[in-house]
Design a protein around this motif. Structure first.
Motif, mmCIF file in Angstrom:
data_model
loop_
_atom_site.group_PDB
_atom_site.id
_atom_site.type_symbol
_atom_site.label_atom_id
_atom_site.label_comp_id
_atom_site.label_asym_id
_atom_site.label_seq_id
_atom_site.Cartn_x
_atom_site.Cartn_y
_atom_site.Cartn_z
ATOM 1 N N LEU B 39 0.795 -1.230 0.000
ATOM 2 C CA LEU B 39 0.000 0.000 0.000
ATOM 3 C C LEU B 39 0.834 1.291 0.000
ATOM 4 C CD1 LEU B 39 -2.907 -1.020 2.425
ATOM 5 C CD2 LEU B 39 -3.016 -0.807 -0.069
ATOM 6 N N PRO B 40 1.957 1.350 0.742
ATOM 7 C CA PRO B 40 2.697 2.623 0.748
ATOM 8 C C PRO B 40 3.094 3.084 -0.654
ATOM 9 C CG PRO B 40 3.465 1.235 2.545
ATOM 10 C CD PRO B 40 2.535 0.383 1.694
ATOM 11 N N ILE B 41 3.272 2.135 -1.564
ATOM 12 C CA ILE B 41 3.553 2.524 -2.951
ATOM 13 C C ILE B 41 2.273 2.548 -3.781
ATOM 14 C CG2 ILE B 41 4.619 1.700 -5.099
ATOM 15 C CD1 ILE B 41 7.086 0.969 -3.437
ATOM 16 N N PRO B 176 -8.160 -3.131 -2.102
ATOM 17 C CA PRO B 176 -7.648 -4.348 -2.751
ATOM 18 C C PRO B 176 -8.121 -5.593 -2.009
ATOM 19 C CG PRO B 176 -5.882 -2.714 -2.496
ATOM 20 C CD PRO B 176 -7.075 -2.199 -1.743
ATOM 21 N N SER B 177 -8.448 -6.627 -2.772
ATOM 22 C CA SER B 177 -9.063 -7.811 -2.156
ATOM 23 C C SER B 177 -8.127 -8.500 -1.171
ATOM 24 C CB SER B 177 -9.481 -8.798 -3.246
ATOM 25 O OG SER B 177 -8.342 -9.184 -3.990
ATOM 26 N N ASN B 178 -6.811 -8.335 -1.350
ATOM 27 C CA ASN B 178 -5.872 -8.994 -0.433
ATOM 28 C C ASN B 178 -5.465 -8.104 0.755
ATOM 29 O OD1 ASN B 178 -4.366 -7.198 -1.882
ATOM 30 N ND2 ASN B 178 -2.786 -8.663 -2.518
ATOM 31 N N LEU B 186 -4.039 2.439 5.090
ATOM 32 C CA LEU B 186 -3.255 3.114 4.049
ATOM 33 C C LEU B 186 -3.805 2.856 2.640
ATOM 34 C CD1 LEU B 186 0.422 2.675 5.372
ATOM 35 C CD2 LEU B 186 -1.206 4.539 5.801
ATOM 36 N N SER B 187 -4.934 2.157 2.551
ATOM 37 C CA SER B 187 -5.631 2.007 1.261
ATOM 38 C C SER B 187 -6.634 3.156 1.114
ATOM 39 C CB SER B 187 -6.365 0.665 1.217
ATOM 40 O OG SER B 187 -7.552 0.737 2.004
#
Lengths: 410, 410
Positions: B39-41, B176-178, B186-187
């Motif tokens: 997520l950070p990227i 995101p599903s994962n 952070l999403s």
């Protein structure tokens, strides 16, 4: 009136243990060693006196700033939060507790010095956070001290803070010497700010007194059972969770954590470390957080579920079916109050099914008498448990070392 | 950048255990099984997109109402509380979480429907509290649904809530599903409301990414030690206390309780109940509450002390000596920040002296990069611990039973 149900097995409890707890607290009360048992009656004249001040206070002030921490703030916050929804016109209360500069600055910004009554509360009179914040307020707001009628003091009879108040001819209220800080909410500590803010403290005291009488008359045996169960099972269940289904219990939960944790975490007569760890949760929020751990984690917790039968019954979930979201239509036309109660019962059942020991406290609605009752309930439960643990429930020797180290750091 | 110190004995830790933890999380990240590591990227383009929306949003709205609970609110609240003092002009955030009717009514009173952006957040899309509250808002505020530009949705790609949003042509963001709910801050879950409110989310992501790179480069071995210590000693120390010295950590503490408790309270591969119980405390307030239990109660807890070196350094305790109150003069002329730091250090020393295992996290000051780092720190620590406990860190099977029982109650 609250309803108490123990869902754990009480049959194996030793009747002698129950009597031992009851006799110990009866002795504490009768001997005068421990003072909180007498507050529901002894605080009544104080409340009458405060009511006679109310009109003057009400004309002059719209805010009460409470400078106090721990036992000098937690109980006040707990009662305010529970009763604020039904007492919306009570004066604003501001709490200056922590030495955190961010909080102090935020709270100070809210203070109008001409419309604020300052109440400094410290049992010992020497609490470093309280005195430091008080000095900051005196300087920042240029508060005159001598004969000030906007600074009140609540403290022990002979504390340094009491001497300070007398030197400046400030109005002063006394915490009885046999009432510990964390057991003091029904003394001047809670009665002064809450009565002057406009809360019905007389009704709180009455609810507390009624429950206390029932307890002495042996009409509340469930408490003896619960204390005995918690203490005798404390090796297996070192943690006690209070899972309360309303956000308005959040501050009450912190008050419980203090009275339970600080009273019962002790060395016993044989020098052994004993104690029970309190954990405060809010439903339904913490069903999405801590619940998984209760249900599938180690069986090392007991759980008390608390819920309110009637709370804002008129706020309904609309009869609105939205395409794709029909999954939630099973609660359409119900009130949110019905939903949160159903969530409490469903969660309680699932926790019981997982093998956890559970008990339950049911409110009809939140009112002053029930709040007073719940305070007495937790105070008595703490005293009973402390007696069975064979500790001094009312001291806190463990926190003195840190205070001494603090003084060496400057 | 934060500084981490383990004060417990790390010499007896098995190097193999440390490697096992590291390899397990490396596999989770590399295989794509677990999404939060990326997520950070991966959230950076999202933040850029949101920034391009900011001017329009800012012109139209002064408040963002977040309808979400658990993983869909705790992380947002944690970041807001920490960064609000340094971002005072960020939009007002209102949280509609609990099914508690008292809270819902209070929050609804604060909403001006013409100046409020509503963001509905639910990973599964079917959260009963969230959908019920959303329906209440739609009806009470007569919100049009079709093509509404004041309702945003954050959810899984194929959830029922996503289908609902598409049917009404609402702006929609994907989790995101994962990425599990409690690892999702952070999403889009956190980035959408916080960026649109005016917080510097890009700097949060950057701090998280920097820390993550250091971790992969084996520059953060203290984390492997801490996870290994906590897990191998979990029978002796089943509780982990986070003692954070600033009120602004209160919501962060709740986020930690969720990620730690819900991730690690599980049945392991052998069906045994395992888990570590998180407890969140605030200093100096809880020195007056829970501390006694830590110091003299059973040795069944580890404690993490967290403090901020520089925080509002200019707020001073006045050089004011009051007769009778000279006892507190030893802190005169110091800042409140110095006082609270000294309290943290003194308490930490006294806790260490009592034989409790301690570690320490030191902030220079509260800023976006440090907040991002701390989030990653706790996420990684949870993943490492889960791997060593040999559980599925990312599911929550225990809470499903209660949901099923709930449906039978109506």
């Amino acid at each position: 009136m609250l309803t108490y149900t123990n869902h754990f097995d009480t049959k194996t409890l030793d009747p002698f243990t129950l009597e031992k707890g009851f006799e110990a607290v009866r002795y504490e009360a009768a001997s005068g060693e421990v003072g909180y048992y007498h507050l529901p009656i002894s605080s009544q004249p104080l409340v009458e006196e405060l009511k006679s001040l109310y009109h003057d206070i009400d004309r002059r002030f719209n805010t009460i700033a409470i400078i106090g921490i721990g036992g000098s703030s937690l109980g006040i916050k707990a009662i305010e939060r529970l009763l604020r929804p039904s007492t919306p016109n009570a004066k604003k209360l501001i709490y200056l507790e922590n030495s955190d500069p961010i909080s102090i600055m935020q709270e100070m910004k809210q203070i109008d010095k001409f419309r604020t009554l300052f109440i400094v509360i410290s049992k010992s009179g020497g609490t470093v956070e309280t005195l430091s914040i008080f000095k900051r307020l005196v300087v920042s707001f240029e508060l005159p001290l001598d004969h000030s009628d906007q600074i009140y003091v609540v403290s022990d009879e002979n504390s340094i803070l009491a001497h300070f108040a007398d030197e400046h001819h400030l109005r002063r209220f006394v915490i009885p010497s046999n009432v510990g800080g964390r057991f003091s909410v029904l003394s001047a500590v809670g009665m002064v700010p809450l009565t002057l803010a406009g809360f019905d403290t007389a009704a709180i005291l009455k609810g507390a007194q009624t429950f206390l009488e029932q307890f002495w008359n042996r009409q509340e045996e469930h408490m003896l059972q619960k204390a005995a169960y918690y203490v005798t099972q404390s090796d297996q269940y070192p943690m006690n969770v209070l899972f309360a289904y309303s956000d308005t219990f959040e501050e009450f939960g912190k008050w419980v954590v203090q009275i339970w944790g600080e009273s019962l975490g002790k060395r016993n007569r044989r020098g052994e470390r004993v104690g029970l760890t309190p954990i405060s949760l809010i439903g339904s929020v913490d069903q999405h957080s801590f619940l998984q751990l209760i249900i599938e984690g180690p069986l090392n917790k007991t759980v008390t579920f608390m819920h309110i039968e009637h709370s804002e019954d008129h706020l309904m979930i609309p009869e609105l079916s939205l395409h794709y979201l029909e999954k939630s239509d099973f609660v359409n036309g119900k009130s949110f109050n019905e939903l949160i109660n159903a969530q409490c019962h469903a969660t309680m059942q699932s926790v019981l099914q997982s093998g956890v020991s559970v008990d339950e406290i049911a409110w009809k609605q939140i009112d002053e008498a029930s709040v007073g009752e719940l305070i007495l309930y937790y105070e008595l439960l703490t005293s009973l448990s402390g007696a069975l643990l064979e500790i001094n429930t009312y001291d806190q020797p463990g926190v003195e070392i840190g205070k001494k180290i603090l003084e060496t750091q400057f």
